[in-house]
Design an enzyme around this catalytic site. Structure first.
Site, PDB file in Angstrom:
ATOM      1  N   ALA A 194      50.919  51.708  48.598  1.00 60.15           N
ATOM      2  CA  ALA A 194      50.634  50.370  49.103  1.00 60.15           C
ATOM      3  C   ALA A 194      49.895  50.471  50.436  1.00 60.15           C
ATOM      4  O   ALA A 194      50.147  51.377  51.230  1.00 60.15           O
ATOM      5  CB  ALA A 194      51.922  49.599  49.300  1.00 60.15           C
ATOM      6  N   THR A 196      48.807  47.085  52.042  1.00 62.01           N
ATOM      7  CA  THR A 196      49.348  45.871  52.654  1.00 62.01           C
ATOM      8  C   THR A 196      50.536  45.336  51.862  1.00 62.01           C
ATOM      9  O   THR A 196      51.275  44.508  52.353  1.00 62.01           O
ATOM     10  CB  THR A 196      48.283  44.758  52.687  1.00 62.01           C
ATOM     11  OG1 THR A 196      47.769  44.600  51.364  1.00 62.01           O
ATOM     12  CG2 THR A 196      47.146  45.128  53.614  1.00 62.01           C
ATOM     13  N   SER A 197      50.702  45.783  50.628  1.00 55.85           N
ATOM     14  CA  SER A 197      51.756  45.217  49.779  1.00 55.85           C
ATOM     15  C   SER A 197      53.061  45.980  49.971  1.00 55.85           C
ATOM     16  O   SER A 197      53.080  47.040  50.586  1.00 55.85           O
ATOM     17  CB  SER A 197      51.299  45.262  48.316  1.00 55.85           C
ATOM     18  OG  SER A 197      51.351  46.584  47.844  1.00 55.85           O
ATOM     19  N   THR A 201      52.386  51.597  42.976  1.00 56.50           N
ATOM     20  CA  THR A 201      53.065  52.297  41.884  1.00 56.50           C
ATOM     21  C   THR A 201      53.484  53.699  42.312  1.00 56.50           C
ATOM     22  O   THR A 201      54.575  54.172  41.966  1.00 56.50           O
ATOM     23  CB  THR A 201      52.148  52.332  40.644  1.00 56.50           C
ATOM     24  OG1 THR A 201      51.952  50.989  40.201  1.00 56.50           O
ATOM     25  CG2 THR A 201      52.783  53.117  39.502  1.00 56.50           C
ATOM     26  N   ASP A 254      38.198  41.959  51.044  1.00 57.89           N
ATOM     27  CA  ASP A 254      38.385  42.729  49.818  1.00 57.89           C
ATOM     28  C   ASP A 254      37.302  42.311  48.842  1.00 57.89           C
ATOM     29  O   ASP A 254      37.565  41.684  47.827  1.00 57.89           O
ATOM     30  CB  ASP A 254      39.796  42.442  49.253  1.00 57.89           C
ATOM     31  CG  ASP A 254      40.127  43.312  48.050  1.00 57.89           C
ATOM     32  OD1 ASP A 254      39.401  44.299  47.805  1.00 57.89           O
ATOM     33  OD2 ASP A 254      41.098  42.996  47.344  1.00 57.89           O
ATOM     34  N   SER A 262      35.749  50.738  43.273  1.00 55.37           N
ATOM     35  CA  SER A 262      36.850  51.614  43.673  1.00 55.37           C
ATOM     36  C   SER A 262      37.730  51.959  42.477  1.00 55.37           C
ATOM     37  O   SER A 262      38.048  53.123  42.230  1.00 55.37           O
ATOM     38  CB  SER A 262      37.697  50.942  44.753  1.00 55.37           C
ATOM     39  OG  SER A 262      36.980  50.897  45.963  1.00 55.37           O
ATOM     40  N   LYS A 286      45.768  37.905  43.998  1.00 55.92           N
ATOM     41  CA  LYS A 286      44.403  38.235  44.376  1.00 55.92           C
ATOM     42  C   LYS A 286      43.431  37.283  43.685  1.00 55.92           C
ATOM     43  O   LYS A 286      42.441  36.870  44.268  1.00 55.92           O
ATOM     44  CB  LYS A 286      44.122  39.691  43.993  1.00 55.92           C
ATOM     45  CG  LYS A 286      42.982  40.315  44.738  1.00 55.92           C
ATOM     46  CD  LYS A 286      42.890  41.809  44.465  1.00 55.92           C
ATOM     47  CE  LYS A 286      43.751  42.615  45.422  1.00 55.92           C
ATOM     48  NZ  LYS A 286      43.584  44.068  45.224  1.00 55.92           N
TER      49      LYS A 286
END
Lengths: 498, 498
Positions: A194, A196-197, A201, A254, A262, A286
């Site tokens: 992560a 910013t979150s 995973t 973003d 990406s 998002k």
């Protein structure tokens, strides 16, 4: 000019700085705060200059940077006067389209270290404001792949990837991958931590098993199991991405072209041939509308198509967190529970749907029949059995139970102030509470929802629990929760005037 | 958290870096390459973090930065997590208009040091790609003024300013200012040093007299003479400008809104009430067509009008260098010659035209009659006499003769390869030759043209001379001149194939 170089006992992280004696600086025509070009083998970097009062012709680099450059004895140095990349940036900013060669030069200079943050920021902003067409995104993706390593497993690889933005989502592929792999489909999933979150995973998987592997170890792993979930960061896949993401994060931008490039560059670097992309759609995610979700899906499919990746996109429900758990350890526990057949329906459904799309791409289920096959695999226990094999192969404990997963020792509860129905669970606020509590660095920190949309509650019922390993952080997170109220109850009185 | 701070013996220039012990870094939750917020009095900065192996809770700053902050004993430090400015940048990038308050926050954070290069770059790029409307440019200008010092001389001040872009232009105001001042009009001109060009007006003036003054000294100067030409850099006028220009230079961008705001903020800070702006138009100049020159003039007049500055713009001939001399010493010499009545016609004409526009604004000449009044003042020797007074008041030698001005001791010539007429003198190439030779840092370096457009030459005639104080640099400049050929002769054969 060739000069001797040594390390100084500093850890400067990503800050690229060189310490020059005044004598050397004068000789090179640089001063404090100007930029120095350093060449080491094929690598060219620009470094900020700080001038020391040392009397010799000395050049020192922070230890981390010195080691990153391979601990050289000598390097070539000169006054940095710019790179053609800056011309290309300017060209893009005046509305011209960039060619593959131009984008490749920009990306090479990003990776090498010639471009400064300001210049990389200009590139990100150009993508945000001006955008890029399909050709440019394809070129950008190729350039990102070619400036990094690639791993070829010698067979067609499949993958599932979510663009993210919804808390609680990191556990979905931990459930989906073993479903797919247990059906014999090769799915070498790389994932990220992560930024910013509350949990990437890789963060969540790392609660259960090591996730950092070298390319050789990965190939070895692929000989043991048909699927795995590892951290992509140690593999040097499209290394421009980490640098670009750092600047995006700093600017809170973003841009879509960069996001597409990406994701696809990492997939291309792993020779993924068939890909399922999950696009959560919902307020605070998002992607906020079905319309823009469809546009993004179309873009992914076209760009991936040009790159030889056959892609399907799922626009998934993203109006509230996935499942109940948010944060690495809490999500790892929920993933295990789901694999054991007792997880929340939303996690089971989402994982089975995405896994089913892969099974269809692999020809193991007819169009539209993937989801039910995936559910059968999950419910039969085959996916759980395969997950144990994966964890064992990766070096974790395959017998770990959900209740073994350690969560933060400090815990607080948020209760309902009134009776009513839950009409909203805010993605952004839940994520903010979890990160304030310490996630993802504090693996045990996070939020455990006790209710979801549509549930009925009575005043005093627990709405959510916050976990943290730090009492201070827990208090801060509690304050955020009480101020921003992540859960809306219909009929709730917000303020009362006399 | 309040911590003790000290200097370390480093000169980091504009690079803002803090050296923290690992212990302090851990306590604050920062790591190498992350950002630290430092508060000293009303000033807030963000600094890059480098971690030292020191065992204490130590914080060290490079000596220059430490002194810039007033050599404090203690400062407040915390993990830097951003500023509202970044939200405003993002707002601008998505096409919204920024309010005065938002622009003021951005500019305050630029000056204070909270915004990083990447964030400032985003601001510059937004202006380049999206632009700004009149309200925003007015707000930006005001914000730039309010974050710096202002100087009030207690009377209406006049000024002349060129947007630049044409080599050889720095001498024009050195001739124009004494014309205006000798007529009794108050013209306190501040000027800048060159950033990319071979000579700023401050660089050229400094060949003849000191140019760095404090605000108090400036007021003292104004009591002695009605005009002067000083360097604005020491006066803290609109200090955001220097920082923004540094990033613009790095990105090779020069967005019009920022250019207008930068120029007008400096003028407003000096309480200029009436202003003449020179916009050179020509190939290789900042403005390449009359059409865009007119648009720029219109913009200047409208923004300046909102700010209470009555402005006239001159679109001037900028297709080749002004006069013959390019570089501080060479231009200073040519300015002196012009004041003495024997300079090139183009310099005399341009200076008289601009000075004449000021005389008209001041009511000393009827509309259209300023130029001839200015020429009479120049030709009468009154302007030269006043210039001597100015130089004396500023601390220079008033009796300096053109032949006393020292130019670079190394000299090379470029000769015509063929007979013909001069059809072009490239602004960009002449500037590049002069800067390669060392201008403006090397005051004596530069180019002396021997021909201008329309002149007739024969093969072997000298086209230009290059001066430098360094033999190496002279050779490099000569190579640039021979490769890029700054002067075109009609009929010249460029290449011959067998």
């Amino acid at each position: 000019m060739r000069v001797a170089v040594g390390p100084t006992n500093l850890d400067s992280g990503d800050l690229r700085v060189a310490f020059l004696s005044r004598k050397l600086a004068r000789l090179l025509g640089v001063s404090g705060g100007s930029r120095l070009k350093v060449t080491v083998g094929s690598r060219e970097l620009s470094l900020w200059v700080a001038i020391t009062e040392d009397d010799n012709l000395s050049l020192l680099l922070p230890r981390n940077l010195y080691e990153e450059l391979g601990s050289p004895r000598e390097v070539d140095v000169e006054l940095y006067t710019g790179t053609p990349s800056v011309e290309y940036l300017r060209k893009k900013l005046t509305g011209s389209k960039l060619s593959y060669g131009e984008l490749r030069t920009i990306i090479r200079d990003v990776v090498s270290g010639l471009l400064s943050e300001a210049e990389i920021a200009a590139f990100i902003v150009a993508q945000t404001v001006i955008g890029m067409d399909i050709d440019e995104i394809v070129s950008l993706t190729r350039a990102m792949v070619e400036t990094g390593s690639t791993i070829d497993f010698g067979e067609d690889a499949y993958d599932i990837h979510s663009v993210g933005g919804v808390p609680g989502n990191s556990k979905v592929s931990i459930v989906a991958v073993p479903i797919v792999a247990s059906a014999g489909v090769f799915i070498p999933k790389t994932s990220s931590r992560a930024i910013t979150s509350p949990a990437g995973t890789a963060d969540t998987m790392e609660v259960l098993t090591p996730v950092a592997f070298t390319p050789e170890e990965l190939k070895e792993l692929a000989r043991k199991v048909r699927g795995f979930i590892v951290w992509g960061g140690a593999l040097n896949l499209a290394p421009a991405d980490d640098i670009l993401i750092r600047v995006e994060h700093r600017l809170k931008l973003d841009p879509t072209p960069q996001m597409v490039a990406s994701i696809l560059s990492k997939k291309l670097s792993m020779r993924i041939k068939k890909l399922v992309i999950d696009i959560p759609v919902g307020s605070g995610a998002k992607v906020e509308s079905l319309e823009s979700g469809r546009r993004l899906a179309e873009l992914f499919i076209r760009v991936a198509g040009e790159l030889g990746i056959s892609t399907r996109c799922a626009l998934s429900y993203g109006d509230q967190p996935v499942g109940y758990a948010v944060g690495p350890a809490l999500e790892a526990r929920e993933a295990l529970e789901t694999l054991l057949g007792r997880g929340p329906t939303s996690v089971k459904e989402k994982a089975a749907s995405l896994a089913g799309m892969v099974l269809e791409l692999a020809g193991l289920a007819p169009q539209g029949g993937g989801r039910s096959l995936a559910l059968r695999i999950l419910e039969s226990g085959k996916a759980y059995e395969y997950f144990r094999r994966i964890v064992e192969a990766m070096g974790g404990n395959p017998s770990v139970k959900p209740e073994d997963v350690e969560v933060g020792r400090y815990k607080a509860e948020i209760r309902a102030h009134t009776d009513g129905y839950i009409t909203g669970v805010s993605n952004k606020t839940v994520a903010q509470i979890a990160t304030t509590a310490g996630a993802p660095t504090d693996r045990g920190a996070g939020v455990l929802l006790r209710v979801k949309k549509g549930h009925k509650v009575r005043a005093g019922d627990v709405l959510l629990e916050i976990y943290s390993s730090s009492e201070t952080r827990l208090e801060e997170a509690l304050r955020v929760a009480e101020t921003l109220r992540p859960i809306t109850i219909e009929g709730m009185v917000l303020e009362v005037y006399p």
